[in-house]
Design a protein around this motif. Structure first.
Motif, PDB file in Angstrom:
ATOM      1  N   GLU A 119       0.807  -1.210   0.000  1.00 42.57           N
ATOM      2  CA  GLU A 119       0.000   0.000   0.000  1.00 42.57           C
ATOM      3  C   GLU A 119       0.845   1.268   0.000  1.00 42.57           C
ATOM      4  O   GLU A 119       0.417   2.306  -0.507  1.00 42.57           O
ATOM      5  CB  GLU A 119      -0.909   0.026   1.232  1.00 42.57           C
ATOM      6  N   LYS A 120       2.027   1.198   0.577  1.00 44.72           N
ATOM      7  CA  LYS A 120       2.864   2.398   0.669  1.00 44.72           C
ATOM      8  C   LYS A 120       4.337   2.018   0.790  1.00 44.72           C
ATOM      9  O   LYS A 120       4.690   1.026   1.429  1.00 44.72           O
ATOM     10  CB  LYS A 120       2.460   3.252   1.867  1.00 44.72           C
ATOM     11  N   ILE A 121       5.176   2.841   0.168  1.00 42.18           N
ATOM     12  CA  ILE A 121       6.623   2.744   0.313  1.00 42.18           C
ATOM     13  C   ILE A 121       7.070   3.915   1.177  1.00 42.18           C
ATOM     14  O   ILE A 121       6.747   5.072   0.868  1.00 42.18           O
ATOM     15  CB  ILE A 121       7.346   2.830  -1.049  1.00 42.18           C
ATOM     16  N   VAL A 122       7.785   3.623   2.251  1.00 41.61           N
ATOM     17  CA  VAL A 122       8.408   4.686   3.042  1.00 41.61           C
ATOM     18  C   VAL A 122       9.904   4.602   2.771  1.00 41.61           C
ATOM     19  O   VAL A 122      10.570   3.649   3.183  1.00 41.61           O
ATOM     20  CB  VAL A 122       8.105   4.534   4.540  1.00 41.61           C
ATOM     21  N   PHE A 123      10.401   5.585   2.047  1.00 37.24           N
ATOM     22  CA  PHE A 123      11.771   5.558   1.539  1.00 37.24           C
ATOM     23  C   PHE A 123      12.664   6.408   2.431  1.00 37.24           C
ATOM     24  O   PHE A 123      12.431   7.599   2.608  1.00 37.24           O
ATOM     25  CB  PHE A 123      11.803   6.082   0.098  1.00 37.24           C
ATOM     26  N   SER A 124      13.682   5.790   3.011  1.00 39.09           N
ATOM     27  CA  SER A 124      14.594   6.494   3.904  1.00 39.09           C
ATOM     28  C   SER A 124      15.758   7.076   3.099  1.00 39.09           C
ATOM     29  O   SER A 124      16.569   6.344   2.536  1.00 39.09           O
ATOM     30  CB  SER A 124      15.126   5.540   4.975  1.00 39.09           C
ATOM     31  N   SER A 125      15.812   8.401   3.035  1.00 41.97           N
ATOM     32  CA  SER A 125      16.846   9.086   2.264  1.00 41.97           C
ATOM     33  C   SER A 125      17.770   9.833   3.224  1.00 41.97           C
ATOM     34  O   SER A 125      18.208   9.265   4.224  1.00 41.97           O
ATOM     35  CB  SER A 125      16.192  10.028   1.242  1.00 41.97           C
ATOM     36  N   SER A 126      18.071  11.084   2.962  1.00 37.07           N
ATOM     37  CA  SER A 126      18.980  11.848   3.816  1.00 37.07           C
ATOM     38  C   SER A 126      18.865  13.333   3.499  1.00 37.07           C
ATOM     39  O   SER A 126      18.521  13.717   2.372  1.00 37.07           O
ATOM     40  CB  SER A 126      20.423  11.392   3.585  1.00 37.07           C
ATOM     41  N   VAL A 183       6.363   7.842   0.240  1.00 41.19           N
ATOM     42  CA  VAL A 183       6.753   8.972   1.079  1.00 41.19           C
ATOM     43  C   VAL A 183       8.240   8.821   1.353  1.00 41.19           C
ATOM     44  O   VAL A 183       8.728   7.695   1.539  1.00 41.19           O
ATOM     45  CB  VAL A 183       5.971   8.967   2.410  1.00 41.19           C
ATOM     46  N   SER A 184       8.974   9.929   1.356  1.00 36.07           N
ATOM     47  CA  SER A 184      10.397   9.828   1.708  1.00 36.07           C
ATOM     48  C   SER A 184      10.677  10.617   2.978  1.00 36.07           C
ATOM     49  O   SER A 184      10.100  11.676   3.212  1.00 36.07           O
ATOM     50  CB  SER A 184      11.297  10.317   0.570  1.00 36.07           C
ATOM     51  N   ILE A 185      11.565  10.065   3.799  1.00 37.10           N
ATOM     52  CA  ILE A 185      12.022  10.713   5.019  1.00 37.10           C
ATOM     53  C   ILE A 185      13.495  11.066   4.822  1.00 37.10           C
ATOM     54  O   ILE A 185      14.301  10.205   4.483  1.00 37.10           O
ATOM     55  CB  ILE A 185      11.871   9.799   6.251  1.00 37.10           C
ATOM     56  N   ASN A 186      13.829  12.337   5.024  1.00 41.60           N
ATOM     57  CA  ASN A 186      15.192  12.824   4.803  1.00 41.60           C
ATOM     58  C   ASN A 186      15.804  13.273   6.126  1.00 41.60           C
ATOM     59  O   ASN A 186      15.695  14.440   6.516  1.00 41.60           O
ATOM     60  CB  ASN A 186      15.179  13.987   3.802  1.00 41.60           C
ATOM     61  N   PRO A 187      16.444  12.337   6.839  1.00 44.62           N
ATOM     62  CA  PRO A 187      16.986  12.670   8.155  1.00 44.62           C
ATOM     63  C   PRO A 187      18.327  13.379   8.096  1.00 44.62           C
ATOM     64  O   PRO A 187      19.098  13.238   7.142  1.00 44.62           O
ATOM     65  CB  PRO A 187      17.131  11.300   8.821  1.00 44.62           C
ATOM     66  N   GLY A 188      18.598  14.138   9.160  1.00 43.17           N
ATOM     67  CA  GLY A 188      19.934  14.658   9.357  1.00 43.17           C
ATOM     68  C   GLY A 188      20.863  13.535   9.797  1.00 43.17           C
ATOM     69  O   GLY A 188      20.534  12.352   9.685  1.00 43.17           O
ATOM     70  N   TYR A 221      21.100  17.017  13.244  1.00 45.33           N
ATOM     71  CA  TYR A 221      21.096  15.609  13.623  1.00 45.33           C
ATOM     72  C   TYR A 221      19.736  15.197  14.164  1.00 45.33           C
ATOM     73  O   TYR A 221      18.905  16.048  14.530  1.00 45.33           O
ATOM     74  CB  TYR A 221      22.205  15.296  14.621  1.00 45.33           C
ATOM     75  N   VAL A 222      19.513  13.874  14.202  1.00 40.38           N
ATOM     76  CA  VAL A 222      18.231  13.346  14.646  1.00 40.38           C
ATOM     77  C   VAL A 222      18.471  12.072  15.447  1.00 40.38           C
ATOM     78  O   VAL A 222      19.346  11.266  15.104  1.00 40.38           O
ATOM     79  CB  VAL A 222      17.300  13.070  13.446  1.00 40.38           C
TER      80      VAL A 222
END
Length: 303
Positions: A119-126, A183-188, A221-222
């Motif tokens: 149903e969904k892709i959660v893509f971990s980026s930066s 959805v993409s998540i772009n963490p520090g 940072y996170v």
């Protein structure tokens, strides 16, 4: 989280990465069944821990995958409702690893397009996928609309930034073409328990150019536990969309810089002049904006 999602199945690929492992733990604690897809990168401590967990956790199944082997990805996605794509190189980044990560991201998204259950892709980026360009010091706001410049990254050999930027762009292009919900998540820079032990080389790859990030107000940072929560929230919230910058703190003072160095010990040695007393008082302008994440965390989300 509604009752239906609490019984759904999620795939974490690669679950043996530092971020992937924490997402896996959070999913299990919230009642999800989890397919832990692990890339064969040697016998890491995290991988060993996950295999030990499989023996006692009935909602956890471990799969060996090769992100360049499309069929192995398909097997790990079977019956899953979501995939948390957390590709990272345990050996750090060079020019060759850039290509491998892009190809891996394309294969994961393509495999999702061939399944009926995802149903969904959660893509971990930066954040590094967005902050590097010539004029970064003059740009007032750096937010989810920004992308790092490919030529700038290549010229400066910022391989981590290039890998994250190209793989995320490739994932977005394919997801839109296949009409997949992503959805993409772009963490520090990711910090947290034993990060120096479990995630040393990706951490150092992120920090290449750290002085320039710091001076330009884009070093942030996170905490990995908060980051894992954000990934899961992005899956659970049906209105979540697009990209989300994710960080707890922007480092723009020497005091914050010292806190960051201490949290990464012994990866980064303490500067001699700080061993006894803090010196310096320069404050750099903050340029990063994460208003969109605040809305997601508080309850809603916005494109």
């Amino acid at each position: 989280m509604d009752q239906e999602k609490s019984h759904s199945c999620c795939c974490v690929l690669d679950a043996s990465t530092y971020v992937g492992f924490w997402i896996l733990k959070k999913l299990l604690s919230r009642g999800y069944s989890v397919h832990a897809a692990i890339r064969k990168n040697g016998d890491s401590e995290i991988e060993e821990t996950i295999r030990e967990m499989e023996a006692t956790e009935e909602r956890l199944v471990v799969y060996d995958v090769d992100v360049l082997d499309y069929q192995s990805i398909l097997v790990s996605l079977k019956t899953c409702n979501a995939v948390f794509c957390c590709l990272d190189s345990p050996e750090g980044y060079d020019e060759k690893e850039v290509d491998l990560e892009v190809r891996g991201a394309i294969n994961v998204v393509e495999a999702c397009g061939r399944t009926e259950s995802i149903e969904k892709i959660v893509f971990s980026s930066s954040l590094t996928a967005s902050i590097w360009r010539d004029n970064i010091g003059t740009q007032k706001d750096v937010d989810e609309k920004c992308w790092s410049d490919q030529d700038f990254c290549r010229n400066k050999k910022l391989w981590h930034a290039l890998a994250k930027m190209l793989s995320e762009k490739a994932a977005w292009a394919l997801a839109m073409d296949r009409r997949l919900n992503m959805v993409s998540i772009n963490p520090g820079l990711i910090v947290g328990p034993s990060v120096a032990q479990y995630n040393p080389r990706p951490t150092m790859s992120y920090l290449k150019g750290a002085a320039q990030m710091y001076e330009n107000g884009v070093l942030a940072y996170v905490d990995v536990k908060f980051l894992a929560d954000v990934h899961i929230r992005a899956y659970e919230d049906v209105s979540a969309c697009g990209r989300y910058f994710c960080f707890n703190q922007i480092v723009n003072t020497e005091e914050e810089a010292l806190k960051l160095v201490e949290s990464l010990s012994p990866l980064i040695p303490m500067p001699p002049r700080y061993e006894s007393v803090m010196q310096g008082s320069e404050v750099y302008e903050e340029r990063l904006r994460n208003n969109k994440l605040s809305k997601l965390v508080e309850a809603g989300s916005a494109c």
